[in-house]
Design an enzyme around this catalytic site. Structure first.
Site, PDB file in Angstrom:
ATOM      1  CE  LYS A 135      40.363  44.389  40.043  1.00  0.00           C
ATOM      2  NZ  LYS A 135      39.247  43.518  41.524  1.00  0.00           N
TER       3      LYS A 135
HETATM    4  C1  LIG Z   1      39.038  43.540  42.599  1.00  0.00           C
HETATM    5  C2  LIG Z   1      40.355  43.425  44.045  1.00  0.00           C
HETATM    6  C3  LIG Z   1      39.459  42.789  45.193  1.00  0.00           C
HETATM    7  C4  LIG Z   1      38.493  41.436  44.854  1.00  0.00           C
HETATM    8  O1  LIG Z   1      38.888  40.988  43.356  1.00  0.00           O
HETATM    9  P1  LIG Z   1      37.695  39.897  43.316  1.00  0.00           P
HETATM   10  O2  LIG Z   1      38.768  39.100  42.261  1.00  0.00           O
HETATM   11  O3  LIG Z   1      36.908  40.206  42.379  1.00  0.00           O
HETATM   12  O4  LIG Z   1      36.897  38.952  44.589  1.00  0.00           O
HETATM   13  C5  LIG Z   1      40.319  42.934  45.772  1.00  0.00           C
HETATM   14  N1  LIG Z   1      41.324  43.434  46.480  1.00  0.00           N
HETATM   15  C6  LIG Z   1      41.688  44.281  45.551  1.00  0.00           C
HETATM   16  C7  LIG Z   1      42.483  45.522  45.755  1.00  0.00           C
HETATM   17  C8  LIG Z   1      40.620  44.670  43.674  1.00  0.00           C
HETATM   18  O5  LIG Z   1      40.963  45.827  43.724  1.00  0.00           O
END
Ligand SMILES: *Cc1c(COP(=O)(O)O)cnc(C)c1O
Length: 370
Positions: free
Chosen positions: A179
């Protein structure tokens, strides 16, 4: 591909090791405070992941509102599976509404699906775009529904000048390695209501009413070994090593997002005359994190192969969730999302790219005749 500030991360982590404190408390408290200051959000609870934060948000809101099993949450099919799993994990029913041109929930589609059993709307700011989030927030206020914001892509996104999250009862951010605020694995859940934040803190550590940090470092009378347990709870809280990395990444977030927006602007310009692809627009009033740069291409799979043959490896965010066997009952109900799911491409966008890299990708797309 994440870019870590290695020396600064190591210095922050070194402090944890020297203090002998790597768990909940210490840097997690510092990161929560820094996140509240940065976003202006009232509450922030650092958790192990956004997936954990989403489940926690649904769980706390269900309990607070005395929702029944099989009550409904209106949600998007165009998302990572965590979003909708969080609804099912609490024995609630995801009701899929279609998306708009921003690939975010369409307020008209949401409104048409409200029933007496609807309790909340789950909105995903896809790629860091806010879509029609303000309209959805107004709709929820008017109809007495809770709004949960899956803000996994929205670290640094502003909507009408305010950081994303203020519109929702609970906003959940992801700091997963891929992210735009990367740690290794962590997230933040931000409730509007401080009472729900307090409840979330209990549930994220097995229902225990005070954490070890408050019982030792913060207690005037020394270690208090006695604690109360009122709920089952989960093991969802974050730790100080992840928070240490988050503190460093947060210092660079605005600078990094500005660089992402410059790369996105270069894509916009380079692809303007390219008939084969259509960039997904950014909503008016949105200053996006630009976690993703997404385009729609009619012959997506052929274009992907064409780019792969030129050593360009884009992603797809996401496959229509109603395509998965567990959500198949809703297949065919969200036509725009289904079409987008077959046409979407996320072009390469990371902090090691230069404008010349964008130009190379755009040229490769221009040579595709599909
Ligand atoms: C990556 C993501 C998640 C989950 O995030 P994590 O921190 O990996 O659990 C949830 N929703 C969306 C839209 C994502 O892209």
């Amino acid at each position: 591909m994440p870019t870590f500030r290695v020396e600064e991360c190591l210095a922050e982590i070194k402090e944890c090791l020297e203090q002998g404190w790597t768990g909940i408390g210490y840097k997690t408290v510092a990161f929560e405070e820094a996140w509240k200051t940065y976003t202006g959000l009232a509450n922030a609870h650092f958790v192990a992941s956004a997936s954990a934060g989403l489940h926690l948000a649904v769980s706390v809101l269900k309990q607070a509102g005395a929702w029944k099993d099989d009550d409904e949450i209106i949600t998007t099919p165009l998302t990572f599976v965590s979003t909708n799993h969080a609804i099912l994990q609490e024995q609630l029913r995801p009701v899929f509404a279609d998306v708009d041109e921003y690939l975010c929930l369409d307020p008209a589609a949401v409104e048409a699906l409200i029933t007496p059993r609807t309790r909340a709307v789950m909105f995903v700011g896809l790629g860091g775009n806010s879509g029609r989030l303000p309209d959805i927030a107004a709709l929820c206020r008017g109809r007495g529904l809770r709004l949960i914001l899956d803000a996994a892509h929205m670290a640094g996104t502003r909507v009408d000048g305010v950081h994303a999250g203020a519109q929702a009862d609970a906003a959940v951010f992801s700091f997963h390695a891929v992210k735009n605020l990367p740690t290794a694995d962590s997230g933040m859940v931000c409730f509007r209501d401080p009472a729900l934040d307090t409840q979330a803190r209990k549930l994220s550590w097995l229902g225990i009413d005070k954490d070890t940090y408050s019982r030792t470092l913060r207690s005037p009378s020394g270690y208090h070994w006695r604690y109360e347990v009122e709920h089952i709870g989960f093991k969802y809280h974050g730790n100080s090593v992840m928070a240490a990395m988050g503190l460093v990444a947060l210092r660079y977030l605005d600078q990094d997002n500005a660089q992402r927006r410059e790369l996105a602007a270069a894509y916009d310009e380079a692809l303007a005359d390219c008939a084969a692809v259509r960039p997904v627009p950014v909503a008016p009033g949105c200053e996006p994190s630009r976690h993703l740069y997404q385009i729609l291409a009619r012959h997506r799979d052929a274009l992907m192969a064409h780019l792969n043959a030129r050593s360009i490896y884009p992603g797809v965010h996401y496959r229509d969730n109603t395509d998965y066997s567990m959500y198949r009952a809703a297949a065919g109900t969200c036509l725009r999302a289904t079409r987008a799911s077959h046409e979407l491409i996320s072009l390469p966008l990371h902090l090691r790219m230069r404008q010349s890299d964008v130009a190379r990708v755009a040229r490769a797309i221009a040579t595709f005749d599909g």
